[in-house]
Design a protein around this motif. Structure first.
Motif, PDB file in Angstrom:
ATOM      1  N   ILE A 111     -56.283  10.922  77.790  1.00 53.82           N
ATOM      2  CA  ILE A 111     -56.568   9.991  78.879  1.00 53.82           C
ATOM      3  C   ILE A 111     -55.253   9.652  79.568  1.00 53.82           C
ATOM      4  CG2 ILE A 111     -57.444   7.692  79.442  1.00 53.82           C
ATOM      5  CD1 ILE A 111     -59.163   7.972  76.836  1.00 53.82           C
ATOM      6  N   ASP A 112     -55.157   9.964  80.851  1.00 56.01           N
ATOM      7  CA  ASP A 112     -53.894   9.725  81.553  1.00 56.01           C
ATOM      8  C   ASP A 112     -53.948   8.415  82.335  1.00 56.01           C
ATOM      9  OD1 ASP A 112     -55.283  10.224  83.947  1.00 56.01           O
ATOM     10  OD2 ASP A 112     -54.691  12.340  83.965  1.00 56.01           O
ATOM     11  N   GLY A 113     -52.796   8.059  82.904  1.00 57.73           N
ATOM     12  CA  GLY A 113     -52.678   6.794  83.608  1.00 57.73           C
ATOM     13  C   GLY A 113     -53.584   6.681  84.807  1.00 57.73           C
ATOM     14  N   ALA A 114     -53.786   7.785  85.528  1.00 56.87           N
ATOM     15  CA  ALA A 114     -54.651   7.751  86.704  1.00 56.87           C
ATOM     16  C   ALA A 114     -56.085   7.406  86.323  1.00 56.87           C
ATOM     17  CB  ALA A 114     -54.599   9.095  87.420  1.00 56.87           C
ATOM     18  N   MET A 115     -56.552   7.923  85.198  1.00 52.10           N
ATOM     19  CA  MET A 115     -57.901   7.617  84.745  1.00 52.10           C
ATOM     20  C   MET A 115     -58.049   6.120  84.457  1.00 52.10           C
ATOM     21  SD  MET A 115     -58.220  10.906  82.195  1.00 52.10           S
ATOM     22  CE  MET A 115     -59.806  10.498  81.469  1.00 52.10           C
ATOM     23  N   LEU A 116     -57.042   5.548  83.811  1.00 57.15           N
ATOM     24  CA  LEU A 116     -57.085   4.122  83.490  1.00 57.15           C
ATOM     25  C   LEU A 116     -56.982   3.260  84.738  1.00 57.15           C
ATOM     26  CD1 LEU A 116     -54.979   3.719  80.230  1.00 57.15           C
ATOM     27  CD2 LEU A 116     -57.440   3.450  80.515  1.00 57.15           C
ATOM     28  N   ARG A 117     -56.153   3.680  85.693  1.00 55.44           N
ATOM     29  CA  ARG A 117     -56.012   2.891  86.924  1.00 55.44           C
ATOM     30  C   ARG A 117     -57.333   2.830  87.687  1.00 55.44           C
ATOM     31  NH1 ARG A 117     -50.892   5.363  86.864  1.00 55.44           N
ATOM     32  NH2 ARG A 117     -51.603   7.096  88.179  1.00 55.44           N
ATOM     33  N   ARG A 118     -58.054   3.930  87.715  1.00 55.39           N
ATOM     34  CA  ARG A 118     -59.345   3.911  88.398  1.00 55.39           C
ATOM     35  C   ARG A 118     -60.344   3.011  87.676  1.00 55.39           C
ATOM     36  NH1 ARG A 118     -57.687   9.307  89.592  1.00 55.39           N
ATOM     37  NH2 ARG A 118     -58.574  10.159  87.672  1.00 55.39           N
ATOM     38  N   LEU A 119     -60.273   2.986  86.358  1.00 56.30           N
ATOM     39  CA  LEU A 119     -61.174   2.128  85.592  1.00 56.30           C
ATOM     40  C   LEU A 119     -60.750   0.659  85.677  1.00 56.30           C
ATOM     41  CD1 LEU A 119     -63.670   2.284  83.755  1.00 56.30           C
ATOM     42  CD2 LEU A 119     -62.124   2.546  81.802  1.00 56.30           C
ATOM     43  N   ALA A 120     -59.462   0.423  85.883  1.00 56.00           N
ATOM     44  CA  ALA A 120     -58.943  -0.945  85.930  1.00 56.00           C
ATOM     45  C   ALA A 120     -59.603  -1.771  87.026  1.00 56.00           C
ATOM     46  CB  ALA A 120     -57.427  -0.923  86.124  1.00 56.00           C
ATOM     47  N   ASP A 121     -60.006  -1.134  88.100  1.00 53.53           N
ATOM     48  CA  ASP A 121     -60.641  -1.853  89.200  1.00 53.53           C
ATOM     49  C   ASP A 121     -61.996  -2.429  88.814  1.00 53.53           C
ATOM     50  OD1 ASP A 121     -58.497  -1.197  90.823  1.00 53.53           O
ATOM     51  OD2 ASP A 121     -59.466   0.600  91.638  1.00 53.53           O
ATOM     52  N   LYS A 122     -62.569  -1.951  87.719  1.00 45.55           N
ATOM     53  CA  LYS A 122     -63.914  -2.358  87.338  1.00 45.55           C
ATOM     54  C   LYS A 122     -63.922  -3.383  86.198  1.00 45.55           C
ATOM     55  CE  LYS A 122     -65.442   2.340  88.465  1.00 45.55           C
ATOM     56  NZ  LYS A 122     -65.944   1.995  89.814  1.00 45.55           N
ATOM     57  N   VAL A 123     -62.757  -3.671  85.598  1.00 46.40           N
ATOM     58  CA  VAL A 123     -62.685  -4.581  84.454  1.00 46.40           C
ATOM     59  C   VAL A 123     -61.819  -5.789  84.795  1.00 46.40           C
ATOM     60  CG1 VAL A 123     -63.007  -2.669  82.846  1.00 46.40           C
ATOM     61  CG2 VAL A 123     -60.686  -3.440  83.389  1.00 46.40           C
ATOM     62  N   SER A 124     -61.870  -6.807  83.934  1.00 48.40           N
ATOM     63  CA  SER A 124     -61.087  -8.021  84.173  1.00 48.40           C
ATOM     64  C   SER A 124     -59.602  -7.786  83.919  1.00 48.40           C
ATOM     65  CB  SER A 124     -61.596  -9.149  83.264  1.00 48.40           C
ATOM     66  OG  SER A 124     -62.946  -9.452  83.550  1.00 48.40           O
ATOM     67  N   VAL A 125     -59.295  -7.095  82.838  1.00 45.91           N
ATOM     68  CA  VAL A 125     -57.903  -6.857  82.465  1.00 45.91           C
ATOM     69  C   VAL A 125     -57.855  -5.722  81.449  1.00 45.91           C
ATOM     70  CG1 VAL A 125     -57.949  -8.536  80.561  1.00 45.91           C
ATOM     71  CG2 VAL A 125     -55.766  -7.989  81.654  1.00 45.91           C
ATOM     72  N   ILE A 126     -56.731  -5.020  81.415  1.00 46.20           N
ATOM     73  CA  ILE A 126     -56.503  -4.007  80.388  1.00 46.20           C
ATOM     74  C   ILE A 126     -55.424  -4.520  79.444  1.00 46.20           C
ATOM     75  CG2 ILE A 126     -55.724  -1.663  79.882  1.00 46.20           C
ATOM     76  CD1 ILE A 126     -56.829  -0.756  82.509  1.00 46.20           C
ATOM     77  N   VAL A 127     -55.724  -4.539  78.175  1.00 50.53           N
ATOM     78  CA  VAL A 127     -54.771  -4.951  77.138  1.00 50.53           C
ATOM     79  C   VAL A 127     -54.253  -3.697  76.456  1.00 50.53           C
ATOM     80  CG1 VAL A 127     -54.500  -6.173  74.948  1.00 50.53           C
ATOM     81  CG2 VAL A 127     -55.862  -7.193  76.789  1.00 50.53           C
ATOM     82  N   GLU A 128     -52.948  -3.502  76.504  1.00 48.81           N
ATOM     83  CA  GLU A 128     -52.310  -2.347  75.872  1.00 48.81           C
ATOM     84  C   GLU A 128     -51.719  -2.780  74.531  1.00 48.81           C
ATOM     85  OE1 GLU A 128     -51.900   0.819  76.981  1.00 48.81           O
ATOM     86  OE2 GLU A 128     -52.412   0.760  79.125  1.00 48.81           O
ATOM     87  N   VAL A 129     -52.058  -2.062  73.478  1.00 52.21           N
ATOM     88  CA  VAL A 129     -51.494  -2.328  72.151  1.00 52.21           C
ATOM     89  C   VAL A 129     -50.590  -1.155  71.799  1.00 52.21           C
ATOM     90  CG1 VAL A 129     -51.989  -2.836  69.730  1.00 52.21           C
ATOM     91  CG2 VAL A 129     -53.563  -3.619  71.517  1.00 52.21           C
ATOM     92  N   GLU A 130     -49.293  -1.393  71.848  1.00 51.33           N
ATOM     93  CA  GLU A 130     -48.334  -0.322  71.637  1.00 51.33           C
ATOM     94  C   GLU A 130     -48.071  -0.088  70.157  1.00 51.33           C
ATOM     95  OE1 GLU A 130     -47.207   1.591  73.967  1.00 51.33           O
ATOM     96  OE2 GLU A 130     -48.163   0.457  75.587  1.00 51.33           O
ATOM     97  N   ALA A 131     -47.778   1.165  69.833  1.00 54.31           N
ATOM     98  CA  ALA A 131     -47.400   1.509  68.457  1.00 54.31           C
ATOM     99  C   ALA A 131     -46.011   0.962  68.159  1.00 54.31           C
ATOM    100  CB  ALA A 131     -47.425   3.022  68.271  1.00 54.31           C
ATOM    101  N   GLU A 132     -45.784   0.592  66.933  1.00 49.88           N
ATOM    102  CA  GLU A 132     -44.471   0.148  66.484  1.00 49.88           C
ATOM    103  C   GLU A 132     -44.061   0.978  65.280  1.00 49.88           C
ATOM    104  OE1 GLU A 132     -44.261  -4.001  65.763  1.00 49.88           O
ATOM    105  OE2 GLU A 132     -44.794  -4.572  67.825  1.00 49.88           O
ATOM    106  N   PRO A 133     -42.767   1.322  65.186  1.00 51.23           N
ATOM    107  CA  PRO A 133     -42.318   2.109  64.033  1.00 51.23           C
ATOM    108  C   PRO A 133     -42.647   1.391  62.721  1.00 51.23           C
ATOM    109  CG  PRO A 133     -40.595   1.953  65.704  1.00 51.23           C
ATOM    110  CD  PRO A 133     -41.668   0.998  66.114  1.00 51.23           C
TER     111      PRO A 133
END
Length: 266
Positions: free
Chosen positions: A198-220
């Motif tokens: 899933i690339d960034g463009a796919m998420l950006r298009r979906l972002a318009d339809k949701v309230s917010v996107i929460v990103e949970v990043e990996a940590e070492p």
């Protein structure tokens, strides 16, 4: 990930169903006659091998019932094709929707099992024509099948991948629309396979339809399976899943957006 017997796991997942759904979700079951938040997703939302997954952690913080509709290896198809589960989603004040992978969806090239979405059922005539050298009766899981296609021909695999991505966008948008209420999208940079497609463009298009996107990043983490409970033969599968620390980070990241969404709907 292979075959997992949740009934014989080191954790009692207290599997439950809602209404007349045939899908089993992680319990214990919550009451649906009051306000609640619905958590919709696959293996990461289910919390495989994790004693206290992030929906439970969030429930402890916000004091509102959090209904886990997480199912191992689920794709968007599971929720779109199950009216009883859709009713639970539509009844929620807020929906937390996991970014699920692209591979576990029926599409123009292959079909998956309606409930166990990682199970490959059959190839379409289009896929057989695209890969005439492959015997598709040998495959039982989408992951194995797709990895074989990529190994045989990166170019032809790319054609299939474009279809998977387009299908994913349509189905996720359909799931958001069907939810009715405010949707918080949560994406893990680690966890269930398929998210890397899933690339960034796919998420950006979906972002318009949701309230917010929460990103949970990996940590070492020197021990990614810390806090997980599994039998020795499940160690390889556990290493592919989110660990307890990732669930802690997910819950922490969700509290603010969830509190704000609930306040707006009060």
């Amino acid at each position: 990930m292979g075959v997992l017997d949740l009934g014989r796991s080191g954790i009692d997942y207290d599997l439950c169903r809602y209404g007349d759904s045939r899908v089993r979700f992680r319990g214990p079951p919550r009451e649906l006659d009051g306000d609640y938040v619905a958590f919709v997703g696959g293996t990461d939302t289910f919390g495989l091998f994790v004693p206290t997954p992030f929906p439970d952690l969030v429930e402890d913080e916000i004091g509102l019932a959090c209904v886990s509709l997480g199912s191992v290896n689920a794709g968007a198809d599971l929720f779109l094709n199950d009216p009883a589960t859709q009713a639970v989603i539509c009844g929620a004040r807020v929906i937390v929707l996991q970014v699920m992978g692209v591979q576990n969806l029926s599409n123009a090239y292959y079909s998956v099992h309606p409930r166990r979405n990682d199970r490959f059922l059959r190839a379409s005539d289009a896929l057989v024509s695209l890969f005439p050298e492959i015997d598709f009766t040998e495959f039982h899981y989408t992951r194995h099948m797709l990895s074989t296609l990529e190994a045989v021909s990166r170019g032809r695999y790319g054609i299939v991948l474009r279809e998977l991505r387009a299908t994913w966008e349509r189905r996720m948008a359909g799931l958001v629309e069907a939810a009715g209420g405010p949707v918080i999208l949560i994406r893990f940079s680690e966890g269930a396979a398929g998210g890397a497609l899933i690339d960034g463009a796919m998420l950006r298009r979906l972002a318009d339809k949701v309230s917010v996107i929460v990103e949970v990043e990996a940590e070492p983490d020197p021990d990614p399976t810390w806090g997980m409970v599994f039998h020795p033969h499940e160690a390889a599968a556990a290493r592919e899943c989110l660990g307890a620390a990732a669930h802690d980070r997910a819950a922490e990241a969700l509290i603010g957006p969830l509190t704000a969404a609930l306040s707006r709907g009060a």
